[in-house]
Scaffold this motif. Sequence first.
Motif, PDB file in Angstrom:
ATOM      1  N   ILE A  74      51.798  -1.578 -15.905  1.00 28.35           N
ATOM      2  CA  ILE A  74      51.817  -2.794 -15.103  1.00 28.35           C
ATOM      3  C   ILE A  74      51.270  -2.516 -13.703  1.00 28.35           C
ATOM      4  O   ILE A  74      50.543  -3.337 -13.132  1.00 28.35           O
ATOM      5  N   SER A  75      51.573  -1.345 -13.173  1.00 29.34           N
ATOM      6  CA  SER A  75      51.051  -0.970 -11.856  1.00 29.34           C
ATOM      7  C   SER A  75      49.530  -0.865 -11.871  1.00 29.34           C
ATOM      8  O   SER A  75      48.856  -1.277 -10.926  1.00 29.34           O
ATOM      9  N   VAL A  76      48.979  -0.326 -12.949  1.00 34.04           N
ATOM     10  CA  VAL A  76      47.521  -0.224 -13.082  1.00 34.04           C
ATOM     11  C   VAL A  76      46.915  -1.626 -13.127  1.00 34.04           C
ATOM     12  O   VAL A  76      45.892  -1.895 -12.473  1.00 34.04           O
ATOM     13  N   VAL A  77      47.532  -2.522 -13.856  1.00 38.65           N
ATOM     14  CA  VAL A  77      47.045  -3.905 -13.933  1.00 38.65           C
ATOM     15  C   VAL A  77      47.093  -4.551 -12.548  1.00 38.65           C
ATOM     16  O   VAL A  77      46.135  -5.190 -12.111  1.00 38.65           O
ATOM     17  N   SER A  78      48.201  -4.358 -11.833  1.00 41.88           N
ATOM     18  CA  SER A  78      48.339  -4.937 -10.488  1.00 41.88           C
ATOM     19  C   SER A  78      47.275  -4.401  -9.542  1.00 41.88           C
ATOM     20  O   SER A  78      46.675  -5.157  -8.769  1.00 41.88           O
ATOM     21  N   LEU A  79      47.032  -3.113  -9.596  1.00 39.21           N
ATOM     22  CA  LEU A  79      46.005  -2.509  -8.755  1.00 39.21           C
ATOM     23  C   LEU A  79      44.628  -3.073  -9.095  1.00 39.21           C
ATOM     24  O   LEU A  79      43.830  -3.393  -8.199  1.00 39.21           O
ATOM     25  N   THR A  80      44.345  -3.243 -10.367  1.00 38.11           N
ATOM     26  CA  THR A  80      43.063  -3.798 -10.804  1.00 38.11           C
ATOM     27  C   THR A  80      42.899  -5.236 -10.311  1.00 38.11           C
ATOM     28  O   THR A  80      41.827  -5.616  -9.829  1.00 38.11           O
ATOM     29  N   VAL A  81      43.956  -6.028 -10.408  1.00 41.75           N
ATOM     30  CA  VAL A  81      43.910  -7.414  -9.944  1.00 41.75           C
ATOM     31  C   VAL A  81      43.632  -7.449  -8.440  1.00 41.75           C
ATOM     32  O   VAL A  81      42.792  -8.222  -7.966  1.00 41.75           O
ATOM     33  N   CYS A  82      44.313  -6.612  -7.676  1.00 44.63           N
ATOM     34  CA  CYS A  82      44.095  -6.551  -6.225  1.00 44.63           C
ATOM     35  C   CYS A  82      42.676  -6.096  -5.900  1.00 44.63           C
ATOM     36  O   CYS A  82      42.027  -6.651  -5.001  1.00 44.63           O
ATOM     37  N   THR A  83      42.187  -5.122  -6.626  1.00 44.74           N
ATOM     38  CA  THR A  83      40.833  -4.619  -6.406  1.00 44.74           C
ATOM     39  C   THR A  83      39.805  -5.712  -6.656  1.00 44.74           C
ATOM     40  O   THR A  83      38.855  -5.879  -5.882  1.00 44.74           O
ATOM     41  N   HIS A  84      39.997  -6.492  -7.721  1.00 44.43           N
ATOM     42  CA  HIS A  84      39.051  -7.571  -8.020  1.00 44.43           C
ATOM     43  C   HIS A  84      39.082  -8.656  -6.944  1.00 44.43           C
ATOM     44  O   HIS A  84      38.065  -9.290  -6.677  1.00 44.43           O
ATOM     45  N   LEU A  85      40.203  -8.857  -6.321  1.00 45.61           N
ATOM     46  CA  LEU A  85      40.273  -9.793  -5.197  1.00 45.61           C
ATOM     47  C   LEU A  85      39.467  -9.250  -4.016  1.00 45.61           C
ATOM     48  O   LEU A  85      38.616  -9.944  -3.457  1.00 45.61           O
ATOM     49  N   LEU A  86      39.708  -8.016  -3.662  1.00 46.26           N
ATOM     50  CA  LEU A  86      39.057  -7.445  -2.479  1.00 46.26           C
ATOM     51  C   LEU A  86      37.549  -7.292  -2.647  1.00 46.26           C
ATOM     52  O   LEU A  86      36.811  -7.345  -1.667  1.00 46.26           O
ATOM     53  N   TYR A  87      37.066  -7.110  -3.863  1.00 44.21           N
ATOM     54  CA  TYR A  87      35.635  -6.963  -4.103  1.00 44.21           C
ATOM     55  C   TYR A  87      34.942  -8.268  -4.488  1.00 44.21           C
ATOM     56  O   TYR A  87      33.760  -8.262  -4.812  1.00 44.21           O
ATOM     57  N   ASN A  88      35.671  -9.380  -4.424  1.00 46.74           N
ATOM     58  CA  ASN A  88      35.075 -10.679  -4.697  1.00 46.74           C
ATOM     59  C   ASN A  88      34.477 -11.184  -3.373  1.00 46.74           C
ATOM     60  O   ASN A  88      35.152 -11.786  -2.550  1.00 46.74           O
ATOM     61  N   LYS A  89      33.191 -10.911  -3.180  1.00 47.85           N
ATOM     62  CA  LYS A  89      32.542 -11.188  -1.894  1.00 47.85           C
ATOM     63  C   LYS A  89      32.587 -12.666  -1.522  1.00 47.85           C
ATOM     64  O   LYS A  89      32.814 -13.009  -0.363  1.00 47.85           O
ATOM     65  N   GLU A  90      32.367 -13.526  -2.480  1.00 45.32           N
ATOM     66  CA  GLU A  90      32.369 -14.962  -2.197  1.00 45.32           C
ATOM     67  C   GLU A  90      33.741 -15.427  -1.700  1.00 45.32           C
ATOM     68  O   GLU A  90      33.856 -16.144  -0.709  1.00 45.32           O
ATOM     69  N   LEU A  91      34.801 -14.998  -2.377  1.00 44.15           N
ATOM     70  CA  LEU A  91      36.154 -15.390  -1.989  1.00 44.15           C
ATOM     71  C   LEU A  91      36.542 -14.775  -0.645  1.00 44.15           C
ATOM     72  O   LEU A  91      37.106 -15.458   0.217  1.00 44.15           O
ATOM     73  N   VAL A  92      36.235 -13.514  -0.444  1.00 42.59           N
ATOM     74  CA  VAL A  92      36.551 -12.860   0.828  1.00 42.59           C
ATOM     75  C   VAL A  92      35.807 -13.543   1.973  1.00 42.59           C
ATOM     76  O   VAL A  92      36.369 -13.767   3.051  1.00 42.59           O
ATOM     77  N   ARG A  93      34.562 -13.917   1.751  1.00 42.43           N
ATOM     78  CA  ARG A  93      33.788 -14.629   2.777  1.00 42.43           C
ATOM     79  C   ARG A  93      34.462 -15.968   3.106  1.00 42.43           C
ATOM     80  O   ARG A  93      34.624 -16.335   4.260  1.00 42.43           O
ATOM     81  N   TYR A  94      34.890 -16.696   2.063  1.00 43.38           N
ATOM     82  CA  TYR A  94      35.604 -17.967   2.292  1.00 43.38           C
ATOM     83  C   TYR A  94      36.859 -17.732   3.124  1.00 43.38           C
ATOM     84  O   TYR A  94      37.131 -18.463   4.072  1.00 43.38           O
ATOM     85  N   LEU A  95      37.623 -16.704   2.770  1.00 40.80           N
ATOM     86  CA  LEU A  95      38.861 -16.414   3.494  1.00 40.80           C
ATOM     87  C   LEU A  95      38.590 -16.057   4.949  1.00 40.80           C
ATOM     88  O   LEU A  95      39.301 -16.507   5.854  1.00 40.80           O
ATOM     89  N   GLU A  96      37.553 -15.272   5.183  1.00 40.28           N
ATOM     90  CA  GLU A  96      37.196 -14.888   6.554  1.00 40.28           C
ATOM     91  C   GLU A  96      36.739 -16.100   7.361  1.00 40.28           C
ATOM     92  O   GLU A  96      37.159 -16.292   8.504  1.00 40.28           O
ATOM     93  N   GLU A  97      35.877 -16.923   6.781  1.00 40.40           N
ATOM     94  CA  GLU A  97      35.360 -18.085   7.483  1.00 40.40           C
ATOM     95  C   GLU A  97      36.432 -19.120   7.772  1.00 40.40           C
ATOM     96  O   GLU A  97      36.352 -19.836   8.773  1.00 40.40           O
ATOM     97  N   SER A  98      37.432 -19.205   6.912  1.00 42.37           N
ATOM     98  CA  SER A  98      38.491 -20.200   7.116  1.00 42.37           C
ATOM     99  C   SER A  98      39.654 -19.639   7.919  1.00 42.37           C
ATOM    100  O   SER A  98      40.665 -20.306   8.096  1.00 42.37           O
ATOM    101  N   LYS A  99      39.498 -18.405   8.422  1.00 42.42           N
ATOM    102  CA  LYS A  99      40.556 -17.748   9.227  1.00 42.42           C
ATOM    103  C   LYS A  99      41.854 -17.619   8.434  1.00 42.42           C
ATOM    104  O   LYS A  99      42.941 -17.730   8.966  1.00 42.42           O
ATOM    105  N   PHE A 100      41.714 -17.417   7.131  1.00 49.88           N
ATOM    106  CA  PHE A 100      42.871 -17.261   6.256  1.00 49.88           C
ATOM    107  C   PHE A 100      43.714 -16.094   6.725  1.00 49.88           C
ATOM    108  O   PHE A 100      44.878 -16.126   6.805  1.00 49.88           O
TER     109      PHE A 100
END
Length: 113
Positions: free
Chosen positions: A87-113
């Motif tokens: 489960i820890s490996v799955v959680s780490l993978t999910v977090c990694t996919h969030l951090l490497y999702n450039k489009e989503l990270v850009r949205y979060l940065e631009e919206s001051k999330f």
Amino acid sequence: VPVDGSRWLSMREVLDGLREKGHEIVVVAPEINMHIKPTKNFVMKMYPTPFTQEEVDASIHSFSREVFEEGSILERFLKVYQRLKSISVVSLTVCTHLLYNKELVRYLEESKF
């Protein structure tokens, strides 16, 4: 992150209260999850992960069965420990996919999330 399961169920009540007070709520979640579903009360931003819903469901059901299986305390402990590592490996993978999702990270940065 991760916030699914009982953590999400508790957080949902807080988010509903914030929405009632006029706050805009943005929820970031993986596409495959147990309880986080879109509603009219918040903006939903989802991102893909390499898991299918069937794989996640099977893992959860398997964990539930293993917790209550017969056997010595040591055997049961080792099975649960191995499942928690998985489960820890799955959680780490999910977090990694969030951090490497450039489009989503850009949205979060631009919206001051």
